[in-house]
Design a protein around this motif. Sequence first.
Motif, short mmCIF file in Angstrom:
data_model
loop_
_atom_site.label_atom_id
_atom_site.label_comp_id
_atom_site.label_asym_id
_atom_site.label_seq_id
_atom_site.Cartn_x
_atom_site.Cartn_y
_atom_site.Cartn_z
N ARG A 2 -65.32 -65.65 20.45
CA ARG A 2 -65.06 -65.96 21.86
C ARG A 2 -63.61 -65.61 22.17
NH1 ARG A 2 -68.86 -70.24 23.82
NH2 ARG A 2 -67.20 -70.87 25.23
N TRP A 3 -63.41 -64.84 23.23
CA TRP A 3 -62.09 -64.36 23.62
C TRP A 3 -61.81 -64.85 25.04
CZ3 TRP A 3 -59.23 -61.49 20.11
CH2 TRP A 3 -59.93 -61.10 18.97
N HIS A 4 -60.68 -65.53 25.24
CA HIS A 4 -60.32 -66.08 26.54
C HIS A 4 -59.57 -65.03 27.36
CE1 HIS A 4 -61.45 -70.23 25.51
NE2 HIS A 4 -61.20 -69.81 24.28
N VAL A 5 -60.05 -64.79 28.57
CA VAL A 5 -59.43 -63.81 29.46
C VAL A 5 -58.03 -64.29 29.82
CG1 VAL A 5 -59.59 -62.71 31.73
CG2 VAL A 5 -61.66 -63.05 30.36
N GLU A 6 -57.08 -63.35 29.79
CA GLU A 6 -55.69 -63.63 30.14
C GLU A 6 -55.37 -62.97 31.46
OE1 GLU A 6 -54.05 -61.83 26.42
OE2 GLU A 6 -52.76 -63.59 26.59
N GLY A 7 -55.06 -63.74 32.46
CA GLY A 7 -54.64 -63.19 33.74
C GLY A 7 -55.78 -62.55 34.51
N GLU A 8 -55.42 -61.86 35.56
CA GLU A 8 -56.38 -61.22 36.46
C GLU A 8 -56.76 -59.85 35.93
OE1 GLU A 8 -58.81 -61.38 39.61
OE2 GLU A 8 -57.26 -62.91 39.41
N PRO A 9 -58.05 -59.56 35.75
CA PRO A 9 -58.46 -58.20 35.37
C PRO A 9 -58.02 -57.19 36.43
CG PRO A 9 -60.23 -59.74 34.98
CD PRO A 9 -59.18 -60.49 35.76
N GLU A 10 -57.61 -56.02 35.99
CA GLU A 10 -57.10 -54.99 36.90
C GLU A 10 -58.05 -53.81 36.99
OE1 GLU A 10 -54.34 -55.19 38.73
OE2 GLU A 10 -53.85 -57.16 37.93
N GLN A 11 -58.31 -53.36 38.20
CA GLN A 11 -59.17 -52.18 38.42
C GLN A 11 -58.28 -50.96 38.62
OE1 GLN A 11 -61.97 -52.72 41.56
NE2 GLN A 11 -62.63 -54.71 40.84
N TRP A 12 -58.73 -49.83 38.09
CA TRP A 12 -58.02 -48.58 38.32
C TRP A 12 -58.99 -47.42 38.34
CZ3 TRP A 12 -58.41 -44.90 34.50
CH2 TRP A 12 -58.77 -45.35 33.23
N ARG A 13 -58.64 -46.39 39.06
CA ARG A 13 -59.43 -45.17 39.15
C ARG A 13 -58.57 -44.00 38.69
NH1 ARG A 13 -64.28 -45.44 41.33
NH2 ARG A 13 -64.73 -47.07 42.81
N SER A 14 -59.23 -43.04 38.06
CA SER A 14 -58.53 -41.84 37.63
C SER A 14 -58.09 -41.03 38.85
CB SER A 14 -59.47 -40.99 36.76
OG SER A 14 -58.90 -39.73 36.55
N PRO A 15 -56.88 -40.50 38.84
CA PRO A 15 -56.43 -39.68 39.96
C PRO A 15 -57.07 -38.28 39.98
CG PRO A 15 -54.72 -39.79 38.32
CD PRO A 15 -55.82 -40.71 37.86
N ILE A 16 -57.76 -37.89 38.89
CA ILE A 16 -58.33 -36.54 38.83
C ILE A 16 -59.85 -36.53 38.79
CG2 ILE A 16 -56.28 -35.49 37.83
CD1 ILE A 16 -57.59 -35.79 35.08
N SER A 17 -60.49 -37.70 38.83
CA SER A 17 -61.95 -37.76 38.87
C SER A 17 -62.37 -39.02 39.61
CB SER A 17 -62.53 -37.74 37.44
OG SER A 17 -62.34 -39.00 36.83
N ASP A 18 -63.66 -39.23 39.72
CA ASP A 18 -64.14 -40.43 40.40
C ASP A 18 -64.36 -41.58 39.42
OD1 ASP A 18 -66.27 -39.42 39.04
OD2 ASP A 18 -67.71 -39.65 40.67
N ARG A 19 -63.88 -41.44 38.20
CA ARG A 19 -64.08 -42.47 37.18
C ARG A 19 -62.93 -43.47 37.16
NH1 ARG A 19 -67.67 -40.37 32.59
NH2 ARG A 19 -68.64 -38.62 33.62
N GLY A 20 -63.21 -44.59 36.57
CA GLY A 20 -62.18 -45.62 36.43
C GLY A 20 -62.73 -46.73 35.57
N ALA A 21 -62.00 -47.82 35.50
CA ALA A 21 -62.41 -48.95 34.67
C ALA A 21 -61.76 -50.22 35.17
CB ALA A 21 -62.02 -48.69 33.21
N VAL A 22 -62.25 -51.31 34.64
CA VAL A 22 -61.61 -52.61 34.83
C VAL A 22 -60.95 -52.95 33.50
CG1 VAL A 22 -61.96 -55.05 35.33
CG2 VAL A 22 -63.35 -53.33 36.50
N HIS A 23 -59.64 -53.18 33.52
CA HIS A 23 -58.90 -53.51 32.31
C HIS A 23 -58.79 -55.02 32.21
CE1 HIS A 23 -54.83 -54.04 30.22
NE2 HIS A 23 -55.73 -53.81 29.30
N ILE A 24 -59.25 -55.57 31.06
CA ILE A 24 -59.26 -57.01 30.83
C ILE A 24 -58.52 -57.28 29.53
CG2 ILE A 24 -60.72 -59.04 30.49
CD1 ILE A 24 -63.03 -57.18 31.69
N SER A 25 -57.53 -58.16 29.58
CA SER A 25 -56.85 -58.62 28.37
C SER A 25 -57.42 -59.96 27.98
CB SER A 25 -55.34 -58.77 28.62
OG SER A 25 -54.75 -57.52 28.84
N ALA A 26 -57.61 -60.16 26.68
CA ALA A 26 -58.17 -61.42 26.20
C ALA A 26 -57.54 -61.77 24.87
CB ALA A 26 -59.69 -61.33 26.08
#
Length: 116
Positions: free
Chosen positions: A87-111
């Motif tokens: 079990r991993w506890h989420v740290e802070g607010e997850p951040e969303q980002w999109r690639s500047p060269i494609s339509d892809r991206g991700a949600v970055h989560i620290s735990a």
Amino acid sequence: MIGVGLPGARYLEDLTVLRPGGQDDYGDPLPETALPLPGCVVVPRVGSRELRDRRDTVIAGIEVYAPLDGPTRVRPTDVLLRADGTRWHVEGEPEQWRSPISDRGAVHISAERVTG
């Protein structure tokens, strides 16, 4: 099921988000809710910390990259459950980002996880 049919799918991991259920009218905890978070990339955080206050405590961390269009929006109060049962506890607010060269991206989560 881990990322069937996607390039690099063997490196994807399905996680479960455990969301606290709050409290009932008497202040007793309500059951947590389990939500799917499929198709994630999970990498260890470089380094861990050790605290020594009459016991050995190790704080380890992971970085999770989840799909932007995933079925679950992760909150700072959530816990991530891996297939190995950790079990991993989420740290802070997850951040969303999109690639500047494609339509892809991700949600970055620290735990993090504390043992000892």
